[in-house]
Design a protein around this motif. Structure first.
Motif, PDB file in Angstrom:
ATOM      1  N   CYS A  75       9.073   6.993   2.456  1.00 43.68           N
ATOM      2  CA  CYS A  75       7.733   7.316   2.943  1.00 43.68           C
ATOM      3  C   CYS A  75       6.672   6.647   2.097  1.00 43.68           C
ATOM      4  N   THR A  76       6.925   6.584   0.804  1.00 41.53           N
ATOM      5  CA  THR A  76       5.974   5.901  -0.076  1.00 41.53           C
ATOM      6  C   THR A  76       5.863   4.439   0.333  1.00 41.53           C
ATOM      7  N   ASN A  77       7.004   3.838   0.606  1.00 39.06           N
ATOM      8  CA  ASN A  77       6.987   2.438   1.048  1.00 39.06           C
ATOM      9  C   ASN A  77       6.173   2.274   2.325  1.00 39.06           C
ATOM     10  N   GLU A  78       6.348   3.203   3.230  1.00 45.16           N
ATOM     11  CA  GLU A  78       5.602   3.108   4.491  1.00 45.16           C
ATOM     12  C   GLU A  78       4.095   3.205   4.261  1.00 45.16           C
ATOM     13  N   VAL A  79       3.725   4.094   3.382  1.00 46.49           N
ATOM     14  CA  VAL A  79       2.296   4.245   3.093  1.00 46.49           C
ATOM     15  C   VAL A  79       1.741   2.962   2.495  1.00 46.49           C
ATOM     16  N   ASN A  80       2.485   2.374   1.563  1.00 53.18           N
ATOM     17  CA  ASN A  80       1.998   1.149   0.928  1.00 53.18           C
ATOM     18  C   ASN A  80       1.933  -0.013   1.919  1.00 53.18           C
ATOM     19  N   CYS A  81       2.897  -0.044   2.801  1.00 50.94           N
ATOM     20  CA  CYS A  81       2.906  -1.081   3.826  1.00 50.94           C
ATOM     21  C   CYS A  81       1.671  -0.936   4.717  1.00 50.94           C
ATOM     22  N   LYS A  82       1.390   0.306   5.109  1.00 54.72           N
ATOM     23  CA  LYS A  82       0.206   0.554   5.938  1.00 54.72           C
ATOM     24  C   LYS A  82      -1.075   0.226   5.205  1.00 54.72           C
ATOM     25  N   LEU A  83      -1.089   0.584   3.937  1.00 54.09           N
ATOM     26  CA  LEU A  83      -2.267   0.313   3.125  1.00 54.09           C
ATOM     27  C   LEU A  83      -2.527  -1.196   3.067  1.00 54.09           C
ATOM     28  N   LEU A  84      -1.480  -1.973   2.819  1.00 55.80           N
ATOM     29  CA  LEU A  84      -1.638  -3.421   2.714  1.00 55.80           C
ATOM     30  C   LEU A  84      -2.114  -4.020   4.043  1.00 55.80           C
ATOM     31  N   GLU A  85      -1.520  -3.536   5.113  1.00 58.34           N
ATOM     32  CA  GLU A  85      -1.952  -4.026   6.429  1.00 58.34           C
ATOM     33  C   GLU A  85      -3.429  -3.750   6.669  1.00 58.34           C
ATOM     34  N   ALA A  86      -3.850  -2.574   6.281  1.00 58.62           N
ATOM     35  CA  ALA A  86      -5.248  -2.198   6.500  1.00 58.62           C
ATOM     36  C   ALA A  86      -6.185  -3.046   5.653  1.00 58.62           C
ATOM     37  N   ILE A  87      -5.798  -3.258   4.404  1.00 57.70           N
ATOM     38  CA  ILE A  87      -6.614  -4.095   3.510  1.00 57.70           C
ATOM     39  C   ILE A  87      -6.793  -5.487   4.105  1.00 57.70           C
ATOM     40  N   ASN A  88      -5.677  -6.058   4.530  1.00 64.02           N
ATOM     41  CA  ASN A  88      -5.721  -7.443   5.010  1.00 64.02           C
ATOM     42  C   ASN A  88      -6.440  -7.564   6.354  1.00 64.02           C
ATOM     43  N   ALA A  89      -6.284  -6.523   7.179  1.00 66.77           N
ATOM     44  CA  ALA A  89      -6.961  -6.556   8.471  1.00 66.77           C
ATOM     45  C   ALA A  89      -8.472  -6.496   8.296  1.00 66.77           C
ATOM     46  N   SER A  90      -8.912  -5.964   7.161  1.00 68.73           N
ATOM     47  CA  SER A  90     -10.364  -5.894   6.907  1.00 68.73           C
ATOM     48  C   SER A  90     -10.963  -7.291   6.753  1.00 68.73           C
ATOM     49  N   GLY A  91     -10.129  -8.255   6.387  1.00 68.36           N
ATOM     50  CA  GLY A  91     -10.627  -9.612   6.176  1.00 68.36           C
ATOM     51  C   GLY A  91     -11.373  -9.779   4.859  1.00 68.36           C
ATOM     52  N   ARG A  92     -11.517  -8.686   4.115  1.00 68.86           N
ATOM     53  CA  ARG A  92     -12.327  -8.775   2.883  1.00 68.86           C
ATOM     54  C   ARG A  92     -11.523  -9.268   1.689  1.00 68.86           C
ATOM     55  N   VAL A  93     -10.233  -9.001   1.700  1.00 69.16           N
ATOM     56  CA  VAL A  93      -9.340  -9.557   0.678  1.00 69.16           C
ATOM     57  C   VAL A  93      -8.030  -9.899   1.367  1.00 69.16           C
ATOM     58  N   PHE A  94      -7.196 -10.678   0.694  1.00 64.74           N
ATOM     59  CA  PHE A  94      -5.839 -10.908   1.190  1.00 64.74           C
ATOM     60  C   PHE A  94      -4.893 -10.754   0.007  1.00 64.74           C
ATOM     61  N   MET A  95      -3.996  -9.775   0.136  1.00 65.27           N
ATOM     62  CA  MET A  95      -2.930  -9.588  -0.852  1.00 65.27           C
ATOM     63  C   MET A  95      -1.609  -9.602  -0.100  1.00 65.27           C
ATOM     64  N   THR A  96      -0.512  -9.805  -0.804  1.00 64.83           N
ATOM     65  CA  THR A  96       0.793  -9.737  -0.144  1.00 64.83           C
ATOM     66  C   THR A  96       1.702  -8.783  -0.903  1.00 64.83           C
ATOM     67  N   HIS A  97       2.907  -8.635  -0.409  1.00 62.42           N
ATOM     68  CA  HIS A  97       3.777  -7.601  -0.959  1.00 62.42           C
ATOM     69  C   HIS A  97       5.073  -8.170  -1.524  1.00 62.42           C
ATOM     70  N   ALA A  98       5.805  -7.323  -2.186  1.00 58.80           N
ATOM     71  CA  ALA A  98       7.183  -7.627  -2.570  1.00 58.80           C
ATOM     72  C   ALA A  98       7.952  -6.325  -2.466  1.00 58.80           C
ATOM     73  N   VAL A  99       9.267  -6.442  -2.414  1.00 69.00           N
ATOM     74  CA  VAL A  99      10.103  -5.236  -2.510  1.00 69.00           C
ATOM     75  C   VAL A  99      11.025  -5.447  -3.699  1.00 69.00           C
TER      76      VAL A  99
END
Lengths: 543, 543
Positions: free
Chosen positions: A463-487
């Protein structure tokens, strides 16, 4: 000249009568259009933080906007630049945006840009010395300069019978060194034994290793991605390497090649070069060090220790096009034994025969790389080194590291978040943390609380992973920053990689603000009440 | 702006205080230095025919002129440009000189240059769609445009489930297609059989084939360079291919890959695609066509027949950076089955996972090439196509061909010279001929005269080769033109390859004058009296 105004493109007179071919490089017209393009790009940099960092277009957007075939007749540069602005720019993910924190940066600078202009303008094809002596000689010289800055052992420099070459990419550097090691080994054990050769890295090693291994014909069954765990902060353990090698030898296989990494892609982990070399060298293996991102930092004395042990390896590469201001592409590779490369990669067709080559007094870089053709890439590296000087280059790198520290500090102050691994360079790995902050001061972690019950901990992680995935998607969809992920170690982490030339502290502060704002929304939607007393998001899902 | 004057470089104020990193991409300074560089390069083109075409420096010249290490402090761009002019330019072999007739040209144009500027300025790393959608989509679009111009079968276009990709070089294109074919074959015959695979070309095929074969792990014993003779004007004979394949199959080997060439390096010979495919396809082989130089010409209807039979091959490449005005590097590769490339070259590490990729609606070019990183190369191709239009591009190519015809005509009028092979495109292969011109009108050839005596003919050829070799050296040492050589069928021939954007008819006339002047001197030194009644040079040596 000032900003470029494209509102009134000049009439194109070329439609009526055919152009002379030489007009395609007419100096007067070159000057006019060249100045126009300088202004266009300067304007782009001036406005770059107004664009969404991650492009927001949908797949197939461009085919809908462009004609189905190439035009029969010429179009004026003014029209083309308008199209670039209207149709290309929206489809760019802006790697030079100060709010680009994804992957690793690929930073450019004025000097890198000018070097590329010169290289493009001369457009010499420096495959061998005679085809353009300056291209070869400048490359050898700057590679020695840079090798000295990195305090590489003399055996990697031309003065020590080694030498450096500029490739296009790390994968190319690994393909070439692995082919060299393969052929050396096959000459010892017999040419029919390619199926026995084994290549080693960790599961944190860049995918370039596996790809290179595949390209040079290593049996895919003989590729080892040895697990690196959180216990070694995701560095490859010499003991694990030793075990893997022993097991392969017992199975009748032949250890060939180890790729150690300084600054892994996921977490900037650093494999311990000295101890790994001790293991590999015992078996006569070739050791390559991939420091694609972090190599640049090692020109600063305080970071040089990360490549301690380099004297034991066979080859070392880093990408000046990542974090050394040259722009694409500029992968710097040093080898101790150029003869091994040359022996695998040389081809000496009659049409390239010439006296300087026959005299053996010159370097012919075609035999150090895959392609015959090669761009004059040394030019931009030379311009970067001279335009900024070593003192400033070190400070540029330090300033990125400092900004990463700043971001790290901001994350650490928010108890909803966790720094996942120690920061080594200019990249911070973080995530919304899986614990319940029962009070602001005393978070309790899964290792010390009730989540350690059978199965529940796994669910918490998921569930934590899902939250972080959603968080990253939301950040990037804002267009204000771009970050990526790792597992890593089962954890989905967000990477904030600092390295763009235009990034300033204010962009770091803004990036963190964007993360927090989106975390607020997501955690509120998943928590009970979203007030100061935070609760594990999705906890109800687990129950 | 006018020409660049560098006499009074500005004082550099940067030594005293450290630079801000962001100033390395400050738009105002970018504009100032960018304009300066445009003028520098425009001046270079304006003066290019004043430089010796082939650099006249000695090995090691540059190390004597440059400092031993990178500077600690920044240096002003004015100083750097002065050094470029004083130390780099003399060490260049001027590939953009209108009197460059060596190798094959690598021509550039204003549009190609501007495209490269844009690509460098944006500096996006388009490894997958999401990392910069415009980079991927524009590449797919222009590769379809170009495929249509070449009248490639639809099966090579995206609309026909094939597709095109821009690589850096032909060797890379062959490495990738050969790796794909290797893995397809191994999946049929078992992964342990790599040692059985055989690669075929002719002895006229570019060395890139042998190098690629070596890189992907084909046993060097299994590389076949089938002899192509003067009887087929140095094209690969399908009958010879058939024999070679049969012999390999009898020996238990497995035919894998054929590289056919349209426009060989030595003589621009054209392998017969249709009949070769018939042979190769009978054995399930992958056929690649290397049209590195001549592919461009096939956008003209009158040259299109040279790739007749293309519908039977698996992959086709040509270098827009040779004869299509883009500048380095731009190798256009089309494949019928991208899935085969992707299957061999894909790597899908977690850090690159993204929704568009998962949706399978997008192209991720990282899986079509060696490297992960990739420049936005489609930009310059797009600019070239739009800036000149198809009509002009065809005329540019025709104008080069016309100039080659002009040169050919000049050679043919001088009885001391021989055109060695029929001219197909814009390259002329010629040599001082081995016969004694007993009178201006009736040269007698070795096949019809006394030289056919035992051994003497061999000596004639050897001496003729020596004379041509000396002639070429003398021409190039003059600095007035640069041509290179080939050896075909035992003959040392001089190649005059037309293809530089700035070349005009007057340069062709001048080049021929240079050849004649040096031939006069060399033949006079070797002949009896050097008068109008010419005699075989070196004849006394033979006796």
């Amino acid at each position: 000249m000032g900003s470029l105004k494209l509102d009134h493109p000049q009439e194109n007179n070329s439609n009526s009568s055919p152009m002379q071919m030489t007009s395609a490089l007419d100096p007067v017209e070159f000057r006019r259009q060249g100045h126009m393009m300088v202004d266009f790009i300067a304007d782009y940099y001036q406005n770059i933080d107004k664009y969404p960092v991650l492009s927001q277009v949908d797949p197939g957007y461009l085919r809908k906007r462009l004609p189905e075939s190439a035009p029969d007749n010429p179009e004026p540069i003014e029209t083309i630049l308008q199209d670039v602005q209207e149709h290309i720019v929206p489809g760019l993910t802006h790697w030079q945006s100060p709010s680009f924190f994804a992957f690793f940066a690929s930073n450019v600078s004025i000097a890198g840009f000018l070097g590329e202009m010169l290289s493009t303008g001369f457009n010499v094809v420096g495959f061998n010395w005679v085809s353009s002596p300056a291209a070869t000689e400048l490359e050898s010289i700057v590679m020695d300069w840079l090798g000295n800055l990195l305090r590489l052992p003399k055996s990697f420099l031309f003065s020590g019978n080694g030498g450096g070459v500029i490739h296009g990419s790390t994968c190319e550097a690994i393909v070439c060194t692995m082919a060299a090691s393969r052929d050396q080994m096959l000459s010892r054990i017999g040419g029919d034994n390619i199926g026995k050769l084994v290549v080693y890295g960790s599961d944190q090693t860049h995918s370039a290793l596996q790809k290179a291994s595949q390209i040079v014909g290593i049996n895919p069954k003989n590729f080892r991605a040895i697990e690196a765990t959180r216990s070694t902060t995701f560095a490859l353990s010499p003991e694990s390497l030793k075990l893997a090698i022993s097991s392969d030898i017992e199975a009748g296989l032949v250890p060939l090649f180890l790729c150690a990494t300084v600054g892994t892609t996921a977490t900037t982990a650093v494999d311990p070069l000295g101890p790994l070399c001790d293991v590999a060298k015992h078996h006569g293996m070739w050791v390559h060090v991939d420091a694609a991102y972090a190599g640049s930092a090692c020109i600063c004395p305080e970071f040089r220790h990360f490549i301690d042990g380099i004297e034991g390896v066979d080859s070392f590469s880093f990408n000046a096009h990542k974090w050394f201001f040259t722009g694409l592409d500029c992968c710097c590779l040093w080898v101790k034994n150029p003869g091994a490369l040359i022996s695998s990669l040389s081809a000496n067709p009659e049409f390239l025969r010439n006296k300087p080559t026959d005299s053996k007094q010159v370097v012919d870089y075609k035999d150090w790389q895959i392609a015959l053709s090669r761009r004059f890439r040394a030019m931009k590296l030379w311009l970067v080194l001279r335009s900024y000087g070593v003192v400033n280059l070190r400070n540029f790198l330090r300033s990125h590291v400092k900004m990463a520290k700043l971001f790290e500090g901001l994350v650490a102050m928010d108890q909803r978040f966790e720094i996942v691994v120690p920061r080594n360079f200019s990249m911070v790995c973080f995530r919304v943390s899986p614990w319940v902050a029962t009070s602001k001061g005393t978070p309790t972690t899964p290792t010390s609380n009730s989540f350690h019950q059978n199965g529940i901990e796994d669910n918490v992680e998921k569930c934590t992973n899902e939250v972080n995935c959603k968080l990253l998607e939301a950040i990037n969809a804002s267009g204000r920053v771009f970050m990526t992920h790792a597992v890593v170690g089962g954890m989905y982490v967000i990477r904030c990689a600092v390295g763009v030339t235009l990034t300033e502290e204010k962009h770091i502060a803004m990036a963190w603000k964007v993360v927090q704002e989106h975390a607020d929304v997501i955690l509120k939607n998943h928590g009970d009440d979203g007030d100061a007393k935070l609760k594990l998001p999705l906890l109800d899902k687990i129950a």
